[in-house]
Write a protein that holds these residues in place. Structure first.
Motif, PDB file in Angstrom:
ATOM      1  N   ARG A  58      27.826 -14.825  36.600  1.00 54.21           N
ATOM      2  CA  ARG A  58      28.032 -13.966  35.435  1.00 54.21           C
ATOM      3  C   ARG A  58      28.754 -14.719  34.322  1.00 54.21           C
ATOM      4  O   ARG A  58      28.402 -14.601  33.138  1.00 54.21           O
ATOM      5  N   LEU A  65      25.261 -17.227  26.571  1.00 48.79           N
ATOM      6  CA  LEU A  65      24.979 -16.312  25.469  1.00 48.79           C
ATOM      7  C   LEU A  65      25.857 -16.602  24.261  1.00 48.79           C
ATOM      8  O   LEU A  65      25.405 -16.479  23.118  1.00 48.79           O
ATOM      9  N   THR A 223      33.607  -4.087  22.927  1.00 50.94           N
ATOM     10  CA  THR A 223      33.994  -5.122  23.884  1.00 50.94           C
ATOM     11  C   THR A 223      35.489  -5.068  24.175  1.00 50.94           C
ATOM     12  O   THR A 223      35.911  -5.266  25.327  1.00 50.94           O
ATOM     13  N   LEU A 236      30.011  -9.791  28.726  1.00 55.93           N
ATOM     14  CA  LEU A 236      28.554  -9.754  28.825  1.00 55.93           C
ATOM     15  C   LEU A 236      28.013  -8.390  28.434  1.00 55.93           C
ATOM     16  O   LEU A 236      27.028  -8.287  27.700  1.00 55.93           O
ATOM     17  N   TRP A 237      28.681  -7.339  28.906  1.00 53.62           N
ATOM     18  CA  TRP A 237      28.247  -5.985  28.531  1.00 53.62           C
ATOM     19  C   TRP A 237      28.398  -5.753  27.037  1.00 53.62           C
ATOM     20  O   TRP A 237      27.580  -5.071  26.410  1.00 53.62           O
ATOM     21  N   ALA A 240      25.427  -7.476  25.395  1.00 49.02           N
ATOM     22  CA  ALA A 240      24.179  -6.758  25.680  1.00 49.02           C
ATOM     23  C   ALA A 240      24.090  -5.453  24.882  1.00 49.02           C
ATOM     24  O   ALA A 240      23.047  -5.152  24.277  1.00 49.02           O
ATOM     25  N   LEU A 241      25.167  -4.681  24.870  1.00 51.60           N
ATOM     26  CA  LEU A 241      25.139  -3.396  24.174  1.00 51.60           C
ATOM     27  C   LEU A 241      25.038  -3.584  22.665  1.00 51.60           C
ATOM     28  O   LEU A 241      24.309  -2.845  21.984  1.00 51.60           O
ATOM     29  N   SER A 243      23.629  -6.099  21.128  1.00 50.81           N
ATOM     30  CA  SER A 243      22.253  -6.535  20.857  1.00 50.81           C
ATOM     31  C   SER A 243      21.303  -5.346  20.915  1.00 50.81           C
ATOM     32  O   SER A 243      20.373  -5.232  20.093  1.00 50.81           O
ATOM     33  N   PHE A 244      21.524  -4.453  21.861  1.00 52.80           N
ATOM     34  CA  PHE A 244      20.688  -3.247  21.978  1.00 52.80           C
ATOM     35  C   PHE A 244      20.814  -2.385  20.726  1.00 52.80           C
ATOM     36  O   PHE A 244      19.815  -1.885  20.194  1.00 52.80           O
ATOM     37  N   VAL A 395      19.393 -11.785  20.920  1.00 56.10           N
ATOM     38  CA  VAL A 395      20.855 -11.776  20.767  1.00 56.10           C
ATOM     39  C   VAL A 395      21.211 -12.358  19.408  1.00 56.10           C
ATOM     40  O   VAL A 395      21.149 -13.572  19.210  1.00 56.10           O
ATOM     41  N   THR A 400      27.438 -12.048  19.370  1.00 53.57           N
ATOM     42  CA  THR A 400      28.310 -13.028  20.033  1.00 53.57           C
ATOM     43  C   THR A 400      29.599 -13.266  19.254  1.00 53.57           C
ATOM     44  O   THR A 400      30.590 -13.715  19.826  1.00 53.57           O
TER      45      THR A 400
END
Length: 485
Positions: A58, A65, A223, A236-237, A240-241, A243-244, A395, A400
């Motif tokens: 992870r 990323l 975050t 990481l979450w 991801a969120l 980017s979503f 991404v 980031t």
């Protein structure tokens, strides 16, 4: 120091805050079973580091990323100087190859979670100063990068780099870590458009109504909440969120190679794209031209900047991960520094500028990465990016950027241990922290700190308490600024 010695200190607070994994001492499932796991555990020291393979994997993904932007930014910068057919695609592949090799050797041989890739500062020096400014060919410039890598390895094997690191006082080591944190945070805020250039005040607050800025702020808040709730894989979450949200909101935050940003264009090249071997770049470095007496300054600059950039970065990351022992020494230092030089040599061979350790490695360390498995996973993801690189485009930099800001904040923790009441300790530490983001250079921050520390100690009677090696380094740094700046 024995090269096989394992780190003696680790981030105990993190281990106390999280339940022990299956490979950690006291884990509910005892010691890990399985021959493969046992081999990995013994070689990388998973149990001793209090880590597990899932956690390392992870962390490797988080590191990838946060630094995946190099796959697109580096080709753009080098493309200004390197003119070959399909330059952008070939340079992207060369960047991925260099990053993969650098991460792999650092993870397998040095066994540290430090990721390597072509550096962002030296690629600009390569293109705009050496090739476009001085008129040298890009092949000759690659030769200079290769030679600087050779010098790296020689000095590492001889123990010179280790001696310099040992000579740096604890206060400066802590300041270097904090300075890198400020550098990371500033980089993240700039990438997010939260800080922009201003002619009158140099920098100012950006337009918070811009998609990149508001998306980064949303990601920063989310975050930070995940971190406060101690959610595993919080960084990481967060990526991801965020980017979503960028995709579903159709925010114009994606760089598609045009003059302006746009909404997520979809996978226009398909999800899988066949890699292109950079045949016009691999092995094209001109060593004979680089050895010419007229470009000694170029080789020296490549070497000097990367030397102190890498030394400062590795010291700061080691401090962050808890690898430095009670005397401030880093286990397997010779191997670690040698892998740094080897990565530069390989990067020059495949056709890219100086490869070095990335400060973004701190994001993976913060997420729990403690062994070389983290870097190995990052290397594997760079290989995957060569086949599935369209997936990387989902991404945006705005996703980031919050991670860089938050990791930067966390790296400030060590400054409380600096003796601020002692001017000879506090002022150089402050200058180190301040100079890194303001000069946009880790190397300059380290240099300012070392020079000011030695000068103040020398002029106030404390010169006997300074390692003689540090005085030599300070003198060389002063000469460098006088004759090679």
């Amino acid at each position: 120091m024995d090269e096989s010695t394992e780190p003696e200190t680790h981030d105990r607070r993190r281990r106390e805050a999280e339940p022990p994994g299956p490979g950690a001492p006291g884990g509910s499932r005892g010691r890990p079973r399985g021959r493969l796991f046992g081999v990995l555990d013994r070689y990388f020291g998973l149990t001793e580091a209090g880590s597990t393979i899932p956690r390392e994997a992870r962390a490797g993904l988080v590191t990838f990323l946060t630094m995946s932007y190099v796959l697109f930014v580096n080709p753009q910068v080098l493309g200004a100087a390197i003119d070959v057919p399909g330059a952008q695609v070939q340079l992207l592949m060369a960047t991925a190859l260099a990053a993969c090799f650098g991460c792999l050797v650092m993870g397998v041989f040095a066994r540290y979670p430090f990721a390597q890739a072509p550096g962002m500062g030296l690629n600009a020096f390569f293109s705009y100063t050496v090739v476009l400014g001085m008129g040298l060919s890009w092949e000759t410039a690659l030769g200079a990068v290769f030679i600087s890598g050779v010098l790296f390895i020689v000095l590492s094997v001889l123990g010179v780099r280790q001696a310099i690191v040992m000579a740096i006082p604890d206060s400066l080591k802590l300041a270097i870590m904090a300075g890198i944190g400020c550098f990371l945070a500033f980089l993240g805020m700039r990438n997010a458009g939260l800080v922009v250039t201003d002619e009158a005040t140099l920098v100012t607050l950006g337009d918070l109504g811009e998609p990149t800025a508001w998306l980064a702020l949303v990601g920063l808040g989310l975050t930070a909440i995940f971190l406060q709730l101690r959610l595993k894989g919080a960084l990481l979450w967060g990526i991801a969120l965020t980017s979503f949200i960028a995709v579903v909101s159709r925010a114009e935050v994606y760089d598609t190679g045009e003059d302006s940003l746009s909404v997520f264009p979809g996978f226009t090249q398909g999800v899988v794209s066949t890699p292109v071997w950079p045949s016009d770049l691999v092995g094209q470095m001109d060593l004979a031209g680089a050895l010419g007496i007229g470009i000694f300054n170029v080789i020296f600059t490549f070497f000097f900047v990367n030397f102190f950039d890498a030394t400062g970065t590795l010291t700061g990351l080691s401090q962050k991960a808890g690898y430095l022992d009670s005397r401030g020494n880093m286990p397997r230092a010779k191997t670690t520094f040698s892998m740094d030089g080897l990565a530069s040599m390989f990067g020059a061979f495949v056709g890219t500028s100086t490869t070095g350790t990335y400060v973004e490695s701190a994001s993976g360390i913060q997420d729990g990465g403690r062994t070389g498995i983290t870097s190995v996973v990052t290397a594997m993801l760079f290989v995957a990016a060569m086949f599935f690189w369209p997936l990387v485009t989902v991404v945006p930099g705005a996703a980031t950027a919050p991670v860089l800001i938050l990791v930067g904040a966390m790296m400030m923790d060590g400054i409380r241990h600096i003796n601020w009441d002692e001017v000879s300790e506090g002022v150089p530490s402050f200058l180190t922290i301040l100079a890194m983001p303001l000069t946009f250079s880790i190397a300059d921050g380290v240099s300012v700190g070392i020079i000011s520390f030695c000068v103040i100690k020398l002029c106030t009677g404390g010169f006997r308490h300074v390692n003689f090696v540090l005085y030599i380094v300070a003198a060389l740094l002063i000469l460098r600024y006088i004759f090679f700046s």
